[in-house]
Every structure is written in structure tokens, then in C-alpha cells.
Design an enzyme around this catalytic site. Structure first.
Site, PDB file in Angstrom:
ATOM      1  N   CYS A   2       0.827  -1.186   0.000  1.00  0.00           N
ATOM      2  CA  CYS A   2       0.000   0.000   0.000  1.00  0.00           C
ATOM      3  C   CYS A   2       0.869   1.246   0.000  1.00  0.00           C
ATOM      4  CB  CYS A   2      -0.902   0.007   1.236  1.00  0.00           C
ATOM      5  SG  CYS A   2      -1.817  -1.537   1.483  1.00  0.00           S
ATOM      6  N   LEU A  51      -3.449  -1.735  -1.872  1.00  0.00           N
ATOM      7  CA  LEU A  51      -3.346  -2.809  -2.853  1.00  0.00           C
ATOM      8  C   LEU A  51      -3.711  -4.080  -2.102  1.00  0.00           C
ATOM      9  CD1 LEU A  51      -2.508  -3.886  -5.670  1.00  0.00           C
ATOM     10  CD2 LEU A  51      -0.192  -4.135  -4.764  1.00  0.00           C
ATOM     11  N   GLY A  77       2.854  -2.810   3.719  1.00  0.00           N
ATOM     12  CA  GLY A  77       3.735  -3.966   3.816  1.00  0.00           C
ATOM     13  C   GLY A  77       2.988  -5.248   4.111  1.00  0.00           C
ATOM     14  N   ILE A 306      13.242 -10.915 -18.478  1.00  0.00           N
ATOM     15  CA  ILE A 306      13.409  -9.945 -19.556  1.00  0.00           C
ATOM     16  C   ILE A 306      14.670 -10.311 -20.334  1.00  0.00           C
ATOM     17  CG2 ILE A 306      14.099  -7.559 -20.035  1.00  0.00           C
ATOM     18  CD1 ILE A 306      11.228  -7.661 -19.599  1.00  0.00           C
TER      19      ILE A 306
END
Length: 645
Positions: A2, A51, A77, A306
Site C-alpha cells: 500500500c 493494494l 507492507g 526480460i
């Protein structure tokens, strides 16, 4: 995961709109929910962006008030052992009717029962916390042991502000935003601004492992005082105590113990009510974390890599082999130079203050790719700092042991002789003898560190970019970072152990963890780092150096654990960094962009830099005679950031 914000203002007016603006500035950190709380008696404001990862219901909404109504919390967290903490409360005779299963509710119940400091010391996790105590009219700010989660704070025009990112603080009308030239100088030196500083005067980063208390008193009272942060955990104490309590088990016992500890850490960090995966570079650290995840999962773990077409910068092919061996559900994305360069305009906004580790670019790209499939991703960061993985740990001893007995005046004379010959001439002399590119650069780099007066001084020379700061930044002398001042004379048994410790309290939180947090949260992805479980850290510091570095190779014990999951032949290759070819781009597709930012008249007008010194390095880089990519990237990231202000 968050974002948190808050402030105390003594003017007695309602500032609801301000706290909302501050929250909106960090919406990316928490797109799922929002909330704020205001106490009219104390004039304290708390804001939260959520979140949702654990307890996705409204029962996890923040700000959250404790059952006693004494405490109000906003929290960023994860507390991985929060269910065990609930069991501890029950065993101690505390009967609580839980509303939900969020770790925020657990934190408040524990604080109600045990108090803040005792509770935090029991927590395993990553966190940045703001807690208001109504009884004592005090705000407490708390940051996790190693600094995984960010937390800024300070006083601006009499208003106490705090938040997860600087962009939130900047939304407050009283924010002043005066650039701190000493912080700029430190960024040029290290490529990040070290804790407790920020780019702005009067704004600090909270030191990892500490609690800051701010007393507020009355409707129109000013802040009484900001006390010095109080440590609830100290890596220095861990490191010193470990020298008195060194691990005495055998090699196989140590490997077994580390395997168990890391497996437990990974298991705890795989707890989530949302989809979860892992970054997989193909290196030792990420491969081990993914191996431990897959060994404890009934389904294929989602992994992400990636790839770059540029030779020497691509680990994707190795990651793919590891993923195939483990049976993960692997996703890889090959990106072009243009894909990577398209990220550059976003960097100043992502990082809020000048930050010039160029691996910020691939870190953002892999985070954006992972976010398309998962909400949480585990990472292999911190293995190098804990278990001796960086090449500098290996060759510092070799060089220092050869030169330390040589009189300092002699070393200075040799260094003078080495630098009296230009790198261009060295290149011509050595071109037919050695195959390495630009050997003159390496000779001059060695010359810069030869005059070091101690192994510690040698280390700080080695990790620094710009050494002659007073000839670069106008109005400052060569600044000294807190890590340099506070650890003078510290000796942990070996040069390597000292370097690992110094990296762990500076480079790790202020570069690596900052890079990962901002890149991932920029796309609303939560990252978790199993190596940073404090039980793993404390175990690592007890290990003798021979279990970390053996036969001229680092991470010996990690490799032994990894051997249990992946054949050694899949891992035997030179270490690669997670970087991009900035040196080539600056001479090619980024040249016009850089030229604009480094324009001599512009530099003089802005008044931060001595333009001649920077232009000299720029021209040397363009000609190919020198590779000043790191020095120039430091300046360019400040210039790009300044342009956006």
C-alpha cells in the site's frame, strides 16, 4: 502492499482535501481502496491507499482503529507471521473476536496487548507504519529492519509531514521543496541519495529498523519535538554479536540449516489471497528462490524474465533453461533498445528524487510484464550482500593485501605515474597486449583507489562514482555519507565481512530495494524478498567467511543449497549484471536527449554544476576515448528530474 500519508497541522482548520490530494498522488501504490482519518482534537490526519493482497474484503480497510480505540494505524507492507502472532495472543490468555484475517488487525491487537516496540520486534515482514496514539497524542513512524518499504518525513513551515513517497509530501501546500546540494553531491557519488537524506532540505528517510516518535499537543500547539529514531533492531549489533557466536556446525549442517531457513521464509512469503509469481533472471539467487517456491507448490510457479538482444546483457536464455528444469510456467519478453529507452521519461516520476542505477530500466520492464499475470512477485535480491556474491569482495582482498604494506607516499607516487599517462595513450600501448576494452579506464580506476589509507577507505573509493565532488557541484565540499561516519573503525573479522555489512546498510536499502520498490509499485505490483527474513540475515552473519567465499568464489553455501534443486552445469557461467548498455546508447540513440540536458549554457543557468567538468567527460565519452557512462548517468538523472519539477 500500500501507500501511506499523513500530517499534523496546528492551525485548527479542516484539511480533508489536502490528505485526499496526498493519497491520490500515490494511487499506484494502492489502486484497490482508499481511506483517511482525522482527529479534530489533535489535528492529525492519516491517509491510506490499498493494494489488496491479504483479506481482500472491506475488513482490511485502512485507516484501522484498535479494539481499545486507543490506536489508529496506516500500514504499508506484509507481516508474514501474523497468524502465529494471533496464536501467541491466544496462548497468553488474550481472547479476541477477530473481524477479519488481515495482518493490520493483528498488528493493532498486538500493539494493544504488548505495546508498539515489543510487537514490532516479534514481527517478521516488511513494513512502513504510521500509528497514532490517542492517549499520549503521539505519532509513531516505523520502518522495517532492512528498509524494504520507504518512509519519508519532515517539517515544512511548521507542519509535520510523512508519506511513502515524496510525491505525496509535495501535494501539501506547505511543502517547500528546496533542493539540498549536499544530497545532490551524494547522489553523484553513489548513484543514490543515502538515508537519512532526501533531495529536499528538511525531509528525511526514516532509518531502517527504527521507530520515530513525534509528540503533538493541543489544538493549536506546535510539534513538541522530533526525537531521534529509536532502534528496535540493528544490523550492526547483529554483525558484532555474530563475531562472538560464530556458527560451529559442519558444512553439511550449515547447508541443511540454510535450506530449512530459506524454505520457511519462502513458504511464509507465498501466503497471499491473490495470484503470485517470481522474477527469474537465471542467476543463483533468483533460481534458488524459484526452486524453493516450486518445491513447495502443487502447481507450476509463474516466473518472469526480460531478455535483450545486446550481447553481454542477456540472461533470458539461461532463465528459460532453469524454468524448463523446474517446470515453472515461464514468461519471457525480449525488448528492444527502443522499448527500454521509452521508459526513461518515466524515471523521474517513478523515483521522485534523482536515482541513477541504470538497471532501474529492466527492473521496471520485468515488473510491468509480471503485473499482467500476478499481483505479487518474489525476488532473489540480497543474496549478494549476505553471502559474498559481488566481485569486489573477491578482488579487494587481492589488491589490498598486495599494497597495504607499501608506504602511502609510494602508492600515491605510483598512482600519479599511472594517471600521468592518459587513458587514450594506455589504450594504444596495451591494445596489442590485452583483449579487454578500454584498459586505460581500468588503469585510471585502479590509480584512484591505490592511495586509500585503509581497507574501508579502499571500499568507499571503489563504490563511488564522482570523487572530486567540489569540482562538479557548486556550493559544496566533498560530502561524507552517514554510513562512512558511523562505521569508522568497525572490524568484523575480515575485509569481505566489512564490505558485505557496509553494502547491507547502504547500497542494499538505498539502491537495490529502492529500485525494486519504485519500479514494482509504479505498476501496482507487490514484491517480496525471502533473503531479507531477519532469521536468514542473522544466520548469514554467524557463518564463517569460508562458508560464503571459498576457493576464490562467492556464495559457496548458496550454490550448495541450489545443487539440491538444479544441476550445477546449468548454473556455471560468469556473473552478469541486470543492466542495459547505457554507454552505447549515450553515443547513439540517446545522444540528442543527453546533449540537451548537458548543454553548457543550460548547466550554467541552472547553477548546480560546474559545466566545464561535465562537458569534458561528455566529450571524452562521445569520442570513445573514455567510458563515463556511470558518471554521466548520475548527472543526466538529476537533470531529467530537475526538468520535471
Amino acid at each position: 502492499m500500500c501507500g501511506i500519508v499523513g500530517f499534523f497541522s496546528a492551525d485548527g482548520h479542516n484539511h480533508q482535501n489536502i490528505v485526499v490530494d496526498m493519497m491520490d498522488a500515490i494511487k499506484h501504490r494502492g489502486p484497490d481502496d482508499e481511506g483517511f482519518w482525522h482527529n479534530s482534537e489533535s489535528n492529525v490526519y492519516l491517509g491510506h491507499r490499498r493494494l489488496s493482497v491479504v483479506d481482500l474484503s472491506s475488513l482490511g480497510h485502512q485507516p484501522m482503529t484498535s479494539c481499545s480505540d486507543r490506536y489508529v494505524i496506516v500500514f504499508n507492507g506484509e507481516i508474514y507471521n501474523h497468524l502465529l502472532l494471533r496464536k501467541s495472543l491466544k496462548k497468553s490468555g488474550v481472547n479476541i473476536t477477530w473481524r477479519g484475517h488481515s495482518d493490520t488487525e493483528t498488528l493493532l491487537a498486538c500493539i494493544d496487548t504488548w505495546g508498539l516496540k515489543k510487537t514490532i520486534k516479534k514481527c517478521s515482514g516488511m513494513f512502513a507504519i504510521a500509528l497514532f496514539d490517542k492517549k499520549h497524542n503521539s505519532i509513531y513512524l516505523v520502518r522495517d529492519r532492512m528498509g524494504e518499504k520507504p518512509l519519508y518525513y519532515g517539517i515544512q513551515n511548521g507542519v509535520f509531514l510523512f508519506g511513502s513517497e515524496l510525491k505525496a509530501l509535495k501535494k501539501h501546500p506547505e511543502f517547500q521543496g528546496e533542493i539540498d546540494r549536499n544530497s545532490l553531491a551524494l547522489q553523484l557519488k553513489y548513484n543514490y541519495i543515502p538515508t537519512p537524506y532526501s533531495i529536499y532540505k528538511g525531509i528525511k528517510k526514516l532509518t531502517p529498523g527504527t521507530i520515530l516518535k513525534v509528540s503533538v499537543n493541543g489544538k493549536y500547539a506546535n510539534i513538541d519535538a522530533i526525537e531521534s529514531p529509536m532502534a528496535f533492531w540493528s544490523l550492526k549489533e547483529v554483525a558484532i554479536n555474530a563475531q562472538l557466536n560464530t556458527y560451529t556446525g559442519s558444512d553439511i549442517e550449515a547447508v541443511n540449516d540454510l535450506d530449512k531457513l530459506l524454505s520457511q521464509s519462502v513458504k511464509g512469503q507465498m501466503e497471499a489471497d491473490v495470484s503470485l509469481g517470481a522474477f527469474l533472471s537465471g542467476g543463483i539467487d533468483s533460481s534458488l528462490i524459484v526452486s524453493l517456491m516450486q518445491s513447495q507448490s502443487s502447481s507450476s510457479v509463474k516466473t518472469f524474465s526480460i531478455g535483450f538482444e545486446q550481447e553481454g546483457y542477456n540472461e533470458a536464455e539461461y532463465a528459460k533453461q532453469i524454468a524448463q528444469h523446474l517446470g515453472t510456467k515461464h514468461t519471457e519478453l525480449y525488448v528492444s533498445a527502443q522499448d527500454a529507452m521509452n521508459i526513461i521519461p518515466k524515471l523521474s516520476s517513478l523515483y521522485d528524487e534523482p536515482f541513477s542505477d541504470s538497471s532501474q530500466i529492466p527492473t521496471y520492464l520485468v515488473s510491468a510484464m509480471a503485473k499482467e499475470s500476478v499481483t505479487v512477485s518474489l525476488s532473489g535480491d540480497a543474496g549478494d550482500e549476505l553471502f559474498g556474491g559481488y566481485n569486489r569482495y573477491l578482488w579487494t582482498r587481492k589488491i589490498w593485501n598486495k599494497v597495504k604494506y607499501m608506504p602511502h607516499s609510494v602508492r600515491k607516487f605510483i598512482a600519479w605515474g599511472m594517471t600521468s599517462v592518459s587513458p587514450e595513450v594506455w589504450n594504444k600501448i596495451l591494445r596489442q597486449i590485452v583483449s579487454m576494452p578500454l584498459p586505460g579506464d581500468k588503469i585510471h580506476k585502479l590509480a584512484n583507489i591505490l592511495p586509500a589509507k585503509s581497507a574501508e577507505d579502499f571500499y568507499f573509493h571503489l563504490v563511488s562514482h564522482w570523487h572530486d565532488i567540489d569540482s562538479i557541484v557548486i556550493g559544496v565540499k566533498n560530502p561524507v555519507a552517514p554510513v562512512e561516519r558511523s562505521n569508522l573503525g568497525l572490524y568484523l573479522g575480515s575485509i569481505e565481512q566489512n564490505m558485505m555489512y557496509l553494502d547491507s546498510i547502504s547500497y542494499l536499502p538505498d539502491d537495490i530495494l529502492t529500485k525494486v520498490d519504485r519500479a514494482a509499485m509504479g505498476v501496482s505490483l507487490e514484491t517480496r524478498i525471502p533473503f531479507l527474513d531477519h532469521h536468514v540475515i542473522e544466520f548469514a552473519y554467524k557463518l564463517p567467511l569460508s562458508m560464503k567465499i571459498r576457493n576464490g568464489e562467492g556464495k559457496w553455501i548458496l550454490k550448495k543449497v541450489l545443487d539440491r534443486y538444479i544441476p550445477r552445469e546449468l548454473m556455471e557461467r560468469p556473473k552478469m549484471g541486470f543492466g542495459v548498455p547505457i554507454d552505447l546508447w549515450l553515443r547513439g540513440p540517446l545522444r540528442d536527449w543527453a546533449e540537451s540536458l548537458l548543454d553548457e549554457s543550460r548547466l550554467k543557468k541552472e547553477g548546480f554544476f560546474h559545466a566545464e567538468s561535465i562537458r569534458k567527460k561528455w566529450n571524452e565519452h562521445l569520442s570513445g576515448d573514455r567510458n563515463w557512462q556511470y558518471h554521466l548517468w548520475d548527472v543526466l538523472m538529476f537533470q531529467a528530474w530537475l526538468e520535471d519539477q
